[in-house]
Write a protein that holds these residues in place. Structure first.
Motif, PDB file in Angstrom:
ATOM      1  N   VAL A   1      44.767  40.224  45.909  1.00 26.26           N
ATOM      2  CA  VAL A   1      44.342  41.266  44.979  1.00 26.26           C
ATOM      3  C   VAL A   1      45.203  41.216  43.713  1.00 26.26           C
ATOM      4  O   VAL A   1      44.693  41.350  42.599  1.00 26.26           O
ATOM      5  N   GLN A   2      46.502  40.945  43.882  1.00 19.80           N
ATOM      6  CA  GLN A   2      47.389  40.866  42.722  1.00 19.80           C
ATOM      7  C   GLN A   2      47.030  39.680  41.834  1.00 19.80           C
ATOM      8  O   GLN A   2      47.067  39.784  40.601  1.00 19.80           O
ATOM      9  N   LEU A   3      46.666  38.555  42.438  1.00 16.82           N
ATOM     10  CA  LEU A   3      46.207  37.417  41.633  1.00 16.82           C
ATOM     11  C   LEU A   3      44.917  37.763  40.899  1.00 16.82           C
ATOM     12  O   LEU A   3      44.699  37.333  39.768  1.00 16.82           O
TER      13      LEU A   3
ATOM     14  N   GLY B   1      48.711  38.984  48.490  1.00 15.29           N
ATOM     15  CA  GLY B   1      48.792  38.588  47.090  1.00 15.29           C
ATOM     16  C   GLY B   1      47.460  38.278  46.446  1.00 15.29           C
ATOM     17  O   GLY B   1      47.394  38.059  45.240  1.00 15.29           O
TER      18      GLY B   1
ATOM     19  N   TRP C   1      38.545  46.857  39.726  1.00 10.80           N
ATOM     20  CA  TRP C   1      39.118  48.061  40.319  1.00 10.80           C
ATOM     21  C   TRP C   1      38.126  48.683  41.308  1.00 10.80           C
ATOM     22  O   TRP C   1      38.500  49.062  42.418  1.00 10.80           O
TER      23      TRP C   1
ATOM     24  N   TRP D   1      44.179  40.728  39.790  1.00  6.50           N
ATOM     25  CA  TRP D   1      44.587  41.551  38.648  1.00  6.50           C
ATOM     26  C   TRP D   1      45.141  40.666  37.527  1.00  6.50           C
ATOM     27  O   TRP D   1      44.906  40.940  36.345  1.00  6.50           O
ATOM     28  N   ALA D   2      45.886  39.617  37.891  1.00  7.00           N
ATOM     29  CA  ALA D   2      46.409  38.690  36.875  1.00  7.00           C
ATOM     30  C   ALA D   2      45.256  38.019  36.127  1.00  7.00           C
ATOM     31  O   ALA D   2      45.318  37.839  34.896  1.00  7.00           O
TER      32      ALA D   2
END
Length: 126
Positions: free
Chosen positions: A58-60, A56, A90, A62-63
């Protein structure tokens, strides 16, 4: 990946702080609100440096990138800076994963070679 992503996040830490200084000039925004939001975002960017390789992480990241772009509604230059950091994020994730794969392949080759045949040339030797 960790080094590239952490570098991007530390850069964002400073940009968020400077954006907070710019946002303070806006009379319609309360100073306490500006620094609460900026402080949370700055803390998140630093904490993500340590959590980037966890599930999670990397997803955080992105957020956080989405939040930076959205902050452009309050500080218009953040539309541009948020987009720049989203592209950097990215690139950090994409090329960081490639580097991790290359390092893992190199380490596997080194482990498979006979003990006397190992040289000092590798991805970290420079």
């Amino acid at each position: 990946m960790r080094v590239l992503c952490s570098s991007t996040l530390i850069g964002e830490f400073f940009v968020i702080g400077f954006a907070g200084l710019v946002a303070m000039k806006d009379d319609s925004l309360a100073t306490a609100t500006v620094w609460t939001v900026c402080g949370i975002a700055m803390l998140l960017s630093v904490l993500l440096c340590g959590a980037i390789t966890r599930p999670g992480g990397v997803q955080l990241g992105w957020a956080l990138q989405i939040a930076l772009v959205a902050s452009g509604f309050f500080v218009p230059v953040m539309f541009f800076l948020g987009a720049v950091f989203a592209v950097l994020w990215w690139a950090s994730v994409h090329f960081g994963r490639k580097i991790d794969t290359i390092k893992a392949d190199w380490a596997a080759r080194q482990a498979a070679e006979p003990a006397g045949a190992q040289g000092s040339v590798g991805p970290d030797a420079a």
